[in-house]
Design a protein around this motif. Structure first.
Motif, short mmCIF file in Angstrom:
data_model
loop_
_atom_site.label_atom_id
_atom_site.label_comp_id
_atom_site.label_asym_id
_atom_site.label_seq_id
_atom_site.Cartn_x
_atom_site.Cartn_y
_atom_site.Cartn_z
N ILE A 39 0.84 -1.20 0.00
CA ILE A 39 0.00 0.00 0.00
C ILE A 39 0.87 1.24 0.00
O ILE A 39 1.82 1.32 0.77
N SER A 40 0.55 2.20 -0.88
CA SER A 40 1.29 3.45 -0.89
C SER A 40 0.38 4.62 -1.22
O SER A 40 -0.61 4.46 -1.94
N THR A 41 0.71 5.79 -0.69
CA THR A 41 -0.09 7.01 -0.88
C THR A 41 0.81 8.14 -1.36
O THR A 41 1.87 8.35 -0.78
N ASP A 42 0.38 8.85 -2.40
CA ASP A 42 1.10 10.05 -2.84
C ASP A 42 0.12 11.15 -3.19
O ASP A 42 -0.91 10.90 -3.81
N THR A 82 -7.45 3.97 -4.89
CA THR A 82 -8.50 4.94 -4.59
C THR A 82 -8.00 6.32 -5.00
O THR A 82 -6.81 6.59 -5.00
N THR A 128 -4.16 6.41 -3.33
CA THR A 128 -3.63 5.30 -2.55
C THR A 128 -3.74 4.06 -3.42
O THR A 128 -4.81 3.75 -3.94
N PHE A 130 -2.85 -0.09 -4.30
CA PHE A 130 -2.74 -1.41 -3.68
C PHE A 130 -2.12 -2.39 -4.65
O PHE A 130 -2.53 -2.45 -5.81
N THR B 82 -3.70 5.09 6.02
CA THR B 82 -2.63 5.95 5.50
C THR B 82 -3.09 7.40 5.61
O THR B 82 -4.28 7.69 5.55
N LEU B 83 -2.12 8.29 5.75
CA LEU B 83 -2.39 9.71 5.96
C LEU B 83 -1.65 10.53 4.91
O LEU B 83 -0.43 10.45 4.83
N GLY B 116 2.05 7.13 4.46
CA GLY B 116 1.49 8.44 4.18
C GLY B 116 2.40 9.28 3.34
O GLY B 116 3.40 8.81 2.80
N THR B 128 -6.93 7.22 3.95
CA THR B 128 -7.50 5.99 3.42
C THR B 128 -7.43 4.95 4.53
O THR B 128 -6.35 4.74 5.10
#
Lengths: 328, 328
Positions: A39-42, A82, A128, A130, B82-83, B116, B128
């Protein structure tokens, strides 16, 4: 039109892999047995990560590309994402372009949009993502060993060259700018290479902040040092022919001084930086061929802590470059 | 201090459940066999979803609460989040307050921060959230049946009352405002109730945009209609004693006219709206007791499409209320 109509029109699509997609309180995802979810968020913010007038198609591509690049760096197979989209206004032409760039890259990687949020506000995009990776097989930042080779995929520095040109700091001929701008605006996440490097690379990271800064994260996590050959790194600048060709107005030394910061601290490359044991060079070459992604050696991991960057004269350039830091 | 220092100082904590947390390209999460991962994303934008000068502790709480509320509406057990935090500047006092509010609620629900992104830009927060639900047992919007009762948990309308007061549209005595403001700024996600309603509720949604608008999503997904008793809904306004008590300056009819929009279209309640078969009333009461969360019936599902809202005189108020729509 209202928010819900916009989401439905541009982003809702039949669900394939996910058990439940856009349109309920949550999406439902069911990873296969024996796999872990990566999982990663940018976040991309207008005026900081992109020009507010960038082509929406390119922005849609890049918003997902930078996230897929994180999956690539873990050796994960993309599954789903997402989208949290904050927009000053509901501009349909903009949304259509953004969605087409976003979903084209998503389709190319079999990565499904499963949920999101659309809000009014200053333009920014948080994705985000997956991915799936067999239990215990993720590429981490923490596994580099003294003696390992340091590799970089693809090309370096062209994205920063384009940024400098677009900010008016460096004039470029249109054909040079056009190519460099592609690297800035529509980077190719190295997903296939990440998959091919599972079990082979001892560590990996994606290059978002610049080679030296991102290598620094590997050194910190792996508790090792590194030597980088600056002249090997500048060979990876795709636009170098313009600066070094027969008709160039730049001296070789002029070029070097301009090229070092581009290749070593340029940022926005979205290539993979990874390490592998020197006895695995043939296997790394095979992985690169399988992934149809060139890779090049730019240095080696050392037991001695710290980062040394050698130029053509053998001098250490490390002190000249600091990692790009978002709040520095 | 730089971005990485900030993240490390306020948000990095030892990983518990996740295989890998903050600090690599991806976090790794391993859902248990037989479970599905429930995923939801919500963005809060300054000036739109909160006042820019709101207490950072409250903002940290609310940013996670609205996401946990989506898990609650699916009957999912919170796992991780995640933030993505976009901040105008790296204000340490603000970050400390934000992190403490965020992590206190996270700890209360055993929900782990696993990754995050921190960027500079106009203040906004995208979270998320990930929850776990046994395969096929998620509460969906699509299962409401004609004849089902419609329930709402907790209280309605006080968050909107506080918003109106803070925007200067409606003076309130300090003690009334203080309570209503708590509902606006630190809502309680109804996670325990969502878990207790698995296998009992036929559909569920969380109330973010207002009772009628959110009920509309259930009606659309379930292809049914509904009758709502407006006077049952306004009974759920916690501050009603101020307006209807012996010393109140409001007539009963004045109060109704003010109360209907608060309870029916107020928004920001973060309660659960759910449906259940009328023969399950005792089990619903038991679920509410188990979750220590009051629930009340406010209407019923009908085979006849459309939404009818009856006031005390039996008149249909539905046309007076439109769903809050972020781009309307």
């Amino acid at each position: 039109v209202g928010e819900f109509d916009l989401i439905a029109r541009y982003f809702a699509r039949p669900v394939r892999r996910a058990a439940l997609g856009v349109g309920d309180d949550c999406a439902l995802l069911c990873p296969r047995p024996g796999t872990q979810l990566a999982i990663s968020t940018d976040t991309l913010v207008a005026g900081r990560h992109f020009f507010a007038d960038v082509a929406p198609h390119a922005l849609g591509h890049k918003a997902l590309a930078v996230n897929l690049s994180d999956l690539a760096a873990c050796g994960a197979q993309p599954l789903a994402f997402t989208l949290a989209l904050t927009l000053p206004a509901a501009d349909e032409a903009w949304l259509a372009g953004f969605a087409s760039g976003l979903l084209a890259l998503a389709d190319a990687h079999g990565c499904e949009l499963i949920g999101g949020d659309t809000t009014a506000g200053p333009l920014s995009i948080t994705i985000t993502v997956f991915g799936e990776v067999p239990q215990g097989r993720a590429l981490l930042r923490s596994g580099a060993q003294p003696g390992d080779d340091i590799y970089v995929s693809g090309t370096l520095g062209d994205a920063r060259l384009a940024l400098n040109a677009l900010q008016g700091q460096r004039p470029l001929p249109p054909e040079v700018l056009a190519h460099a701008r592609q690297r800035l605006e529509t980077p190719s996440p190295r997903v296939a290479l990440g998959l091919a490097l599972r079990g082979l690379a001892t560590s990996a990271i994606d290059l978002s902040d610049g080679l030296l800064g991102d290598l620094g994260h590997i050194l910190e996590r792996s508790r090792v040092g590194a030597e980088v050959e600056a002249d090997d790194a500048i060979e990876l600048i795709a636009s170098r022919a313009y600066f070094t060709g027969a008709t160039s107005q730049f001296s070789s030394e002029d070029w070097r001084q301009q090229a070092y910061p581009l290749a070593l601290a340029g940022g926005d490359d979205y290539e993979l930086l990874f390490t592998a044991a020197p006895q695995c060079r043939a296997e790394v070459a095979q992985a690169a061929a399988t992934a149809q992604t060139p890779v090049a050696r730019v240095g080696r991991i050392t037991a001695q802590p710290g980062l040394r960057v050698r130029d053509a004269q053998g001098q250490n350039l490390a002190a000249h470059f600091a990692s790009f830091d978002h709040f520095a």
